[in-house]
Structures are given as C-alpha cells and as structure tokens.
Design a protein around this motif. Structure first.
Motif, PDB file in Angstrom:
ATOM      1  N   LYS A 122       0.818  -1.221   0.000  1.00 30.46           N
ATOM      2  CA  LYS A 122       0.000   0.000   0.000  1.00 30.46           C
ATOM      3  C   LYS A 122       0.849   1.268   0.000  1.00 30.46           C
ATOM      4  CE  LYS A 122      -2.205  -0.980   3.750  1.00 30.46           C
ATOM      5  NZ  LYS A 122      -3.174  -0.857   4.861  1.00 30.46           N
ATOM      6  N   LEU A 123       2.152   1.130  -0.206  1.00 31.45           N
ATOM      7  CA  LEU A 123       3.048   2.291  -0.165  1.00 31.45           C
ATOM      8  C   LEU A 123       2.645   3.335  -1.201  1.00 31.45           C
ATOM      9  CD1 LEU A 123       5.666   3.681   0.759  1.00 31.45           C
ATOM     10  CD2 LEU A 123       6.879   2.311  -0.950  1.00 31.45           C
ATOM     11  N   VAL A 173       2.567   1.020  -7.406  1.00 28.51           N
ATOM     12  CA  VAL A 173       1.308   0.851  -8.122  1.00 28.51           C
ATOM     13  C   VAL A 173       0.226   1.730  -7.511  1.00 28.51           C
ATOM     14  CG1 VAL A 173      -0.471  -0.824  -8.773  1.00 28.51           C
ATOM     15  CG2 VAL A 173       1.926  -1.494  -8.787  1.00 28.51           C
ATOM     16  N   THR A 174       0.217   1.815  -6.199  1.00 28.18           N
ATOM     17  CA  THR A 174      -0.806   2.627  -5.530  1.00 28.18           C
ATOM     18  C   THR A 174      -0.651   4.101  -5.853  1.00 28.18           C
ATOM     19  OG1 THR A 174      -0.722   1.007  -3.722  1.00 28.18           O
ATOM     20  CG2 THR A 174      -1.918   3.050  -3.323  1.00 28.18           C
ATOM     21  N   SER A 175       0.576   4.614  -5.836  1.00 27.66           N
ATOM     22  CA  SER A 175       0.777   6.024  -6.163  1.00 27.66           C
ATOM     23  C   SER A 175       0.453   6.303  -7.623  1.00 27.66           C
ATOM     24  CB  SER A 175       2.213   6.439  -5.848  1.00 27.66           C
ATOM     25  OG  SER A 175       3.128   5.773  -6.716  1.00 27.66           O
ATOM     26  N   PHE A 176       0.758   5.354  -8.518  1.00 30.95           N
ATOM     27  CA  PHE A 176       0.439   5.539  -9.934  1.00 30.95           C
ATOM     28  C   PHE A 176      -1.074   5.580 -10.144  1.00 30.95           C
ATOM     29  CE2 PHE A 176      -0.513   3.661 -14.122  1.00 30.95           C
ATOM     30  CZ  PHE A 176       0.098   4.597 -14.933  1.00 30.95           C
ATOM     31  N   ILE A 177      -1.792   4.689  -9.474  1.00 27.28           N
ATOM     32  CA  ILE A 177      -3.261   4.692  -9.585  1.00 27.28           C
ATOM     33  C   ILE A 177      -3.827   5.985  -9.009  1.00 27.28           C
ATOM     34  CG2 ILE A 177      -5.367   3.554  -8.795  1.00 27.28           C
ATOM     35  CD1 ILE A 177      -3.831   0.919  -8.896  1.00 27.28           C
ATOM     36  N   PHE A 178      -3.254   6.452  -7.905  1.00 29.25           N
ATOM     37  CA  PHE A 178      -3.721   7.717  -7.315  1.00 29.25           C
ATOM     38  C   PHE A 178      -3.550   8.880  -8.290  1.00 29.25           C
ATOM     39  CE2 PHE A 178      -2.572  11.639  -5.114  1.00 29.25           C
ATOM     40  CZ  PHE A 178      -3.714  11.860  -4.357  1.00 29.25           C
ATOM     41  N   ARG A 179      -2.407   8.936  -8.945  1.00 31.35           N
ATOM     42  CA  ARG A 179      -2.190  10.023  -9.906  1.00 31.35           C
ATOM     43  C   ARG A 179      -3.060   9.862 -11.145  1.00 31.35           C
ATOM     44  NH1 ARG A 179       2.192  10.383 -12.229  1.00 31.35           N
ATOM     45  NH2 ARG A 179       3.247   8.439 -11.682  1.00 31.35           N
TER      46      ARG A 179
END
Length: 373
Positions: free
Chosen positions: A302-303, A322-328
């Motif tokens: 979840k980083l 992956v989480t930060s990419f999905i957030f952006r």
C-alpha cells in the motif's frame, strides 16, 4: 402433558415445525429475493441507458436490500426455529460485510470496463476490454509493478535490521527502556510528516542539513531524487525508517516470550552466541518472523503517501508504486475507469501473491517443526 412440554430445555428443531410455517418462510425468501433482484436489474439497465423506466438514484436498491435482510431474518426463524434465532446474531454482520465489501467490489468491476473521465463531457460509457488493452501496453504501470518488486525485496533488509535491534534491546544493556522509546519514535510519526520532515526538509538539495553534510564529504551535487536509482533507494530508506520500529517491537515481544529454560540450557552446554542464535533462537522465532514479514508486505503493497508527497513518482516514474500511480491516474488525469481497472488487477495480483506466500511460509514452518521434532 407430553414429554416435550415437560422438558423446559427442549430445543425446537426444523423437524418439529409445521410444514405450513416452513413453506411460508421459503415463500418470504423467494419474494424478497425477487424484489431485490428485480429492483437491481431495473436500475442497472436504466443507468446503462438500455431501459427508460427506472429511478433517479440507487436509493431504492438500498431499501430493497434492507427489506431483503429483514425478510431473510424472519424466514430463518420461520424455517429453522431456535437455530434460526441463533442465525439472527450473525446475520447483521454478514449483511453489513456484503454491503460494505461485495457491493463496492461489483460496482468497481462495473466501472473498470467503462470509459469514464471526470474531465470529459460524455460521462461514463461501456468500452469492453479497451482499458485492459491499454493497461497491457502501458509502460508506466509495468514500471510501477517492477518498482513494487524492489520495494518488497527491501523488506528482507528491514527484517534483518529490526531483528538486530530487537536482539539488542532484549539484551541487558544500560538505559534499555530509554532506547526502546527512542527507537519507537519513528513509528509515532505519520508517513506524510516523515515525508515533509525528511524528504522535503533534511534532504533538500540547497539548504537541507543532510545535503550540506554530503557536500562537506565531497559530493558536489547531492541530489537524492535526481537519478532513478538514488531516488528509489531514498524512498526505501524513508519507508524503512518509519516501519522498522513496528517490526522491531513485534520481534522483541517474540524474543521476550522465548522459554528461559531452553536458553539457559544452551549456555550451560557451552554454545557460542552465534550457535545459540542459529540453532535455537532463530528457529523458535520463525512463527513470529513469518507474521512480521507478512504484515510488513501488506503495508508495503500500500506504499503511496511518501512517494506522492516527496517525488510524485518521479523522476520519470522511477519511484512510482502501483498505488501512487493509480492515485495520480485518478487525481491528475481524472481517469476513473482506467484507474479502477488498474486497482482491480492489482487486487487480484495481491491476493494471488499473498496466498502463494502464505502457502510457502506454512510449508517452511511445517518443515522446521518436523526437523525440531
């Protein structure tokens, strides 16, 4: 007076219930289920533009679900008697779980196969497998997956450091309680606070104290986020500094629960510290170690907060998870449909990988237990 009437502790079983009562319970379930399914299909077809009649919102479906839950509880009592009353204690939790987990998951799948950009004027429309094809050819998403592999592998180093600190704090050293509190301080800070305090302040290239110290050591341009390798390593260090205390405190609890008789017997036998650690302490700590590593992997998957705050995935996606990419994908591009598909695929990958990992750990634990026997 019959024997059943005389027995005050007699429990009514389904065989003792009248056939008409059981039939009424079944009819109630079928009617409530038909109303729920009909309401859902009507609203789904209306929302998809395939049917003109429908409701303005999904609120009638919620009402139909609540009514179905109440009817299900009544039907359980009618059909199963005392056993049905026991079901009533569990049924609200099950219905709540379905409402909070299953329904959002189905809604996410519905969005994942659609073209829905919040910045567009067309709204949501079904696009089949287009999002899946886009994901397959998206180099930034695959780059984020590769980065996650490096981030997860870094847990091995974090575990070794945490184990060493736990062994140190479990030893009879001076000011042991003070050092325990000091080592736990990073865990008390929010990752966002750590991002600003360390990533935005201490590592700032012009006036940051760490950058100034690096220049004093001879590094002409101490840019911690300028190259992909250094930026990725810096993110790993910041995340490790935040979560190593969590691993340390769990390992310390495991060390303190080890049987003292076994450790004293090892000392009496003349084993060295390394031998006692390799042959006794580490094998006994395997169950705790597996728990620590699995929990840490879940947190690592979840980083996002440190990456979003410090680098926003840069440079060039080198630090993206992956989480930060999905957030952006949601925030910067307002691409709800594509972002939801990426999240669904990532969820499937997490379930498969964690299940395989747990199976591997169970085999290792079973093998080590067999060897110890």
């Amino acid at each position: 007076m019959t024997a059943v009437d005389a027995d005050r502790l007699h429990t009514v079983s389904p065989d003792d219930l009248p056939a008409g009562r059981v039939r009424a319970g079944r009819i109630l379930i079928w009617l409530a289920s038909a109303v729920l399914v009909g309401t859902f299909l009507l609203q789904a077809l209306h929302a998809a533009g395939m049917l003109a009649p429908g409701f303005a919102t999904w609120r009638p479906v919620v009402y139909a679900y609540v009514a179905w839950g109440i009817a299900l509880g009544i039907a359980q009592v009618l059909m199963r008697g005392e056993q049905g009353k026991r079901v009533l204690f569990v049924l609200p939790a099950v219905l709540f779980t379905v409402a909070m987990v299953i329904f959002p998951l189905l809604f996410g799948l519905w969005i994942a196969f659609s073209d829905w950009n919040l910045s567009g004027a067309t709204g949501r429309r079904f696009n089949g497998l287009d999002n899946l094809r886009q994901m397959w050819t998206d180099p930034f998403y695959w780059n984020a997956l590769r980065n996650m592999l490096w981030y997860v592998l870094a847990i091995l180093v974090e575990y070794a450091i945490a184990f060493g600190l736990a062994m140190l704090l479990n030893a009879d050293i001076r000011a042991r309680k003070f050092w325990r509190v000091v080592f736990l301080m990073p865990l008390m800070l929010s990752p966002v606070a750590v991002s600003w305090m360390v990533g935005k302040s201490m590592l700032e290239i012009r006036f940051g104290p760490v950058a100034s110290f690096a220049r004093w050591l001879g590094w002409d341009s101490p840019s911690f986020f300028g190259t992909p390798e250094i930026a990725r390593a810096t993110i790993m260090v910041m995340d490790a500094w935040t979560f190593i205390p969590f691993m340390m405190i769990m390992l310390l609890a495991g060390l303190q629960s080890l049987p003292r008789e076994v450790l004293e017997a090892v000392r009496v036998d003349g084993a060295t510290r390394w031998q006692s650690f390799r042959e006794v302490i580490f094998p006994l700590m395997l169950p705790v170690s597996v728990t620590v590593i699995v929990i840490r992997i879940i947190f690592k998957l979840k980083l996002a907060d440190i990456i979003i705050t410090v680098t926003s995935g840069g440079p060039g996606g080198a630090t993206d998870s992956v989480t930060s990419f999905i957030f952006r994908e949601y925030r910067d591009r307002s691409n709800v449909g594509y972002g939801t598909l990426l999240a669904m695929v990532y969820l499937v990958l997490i379930v498969i990988s964690v299940t395989a990992l747990l199976s591997l750990f169970n085999r290792l634990l079973a093998r080590s237990h067999g060897v110890s026997q």
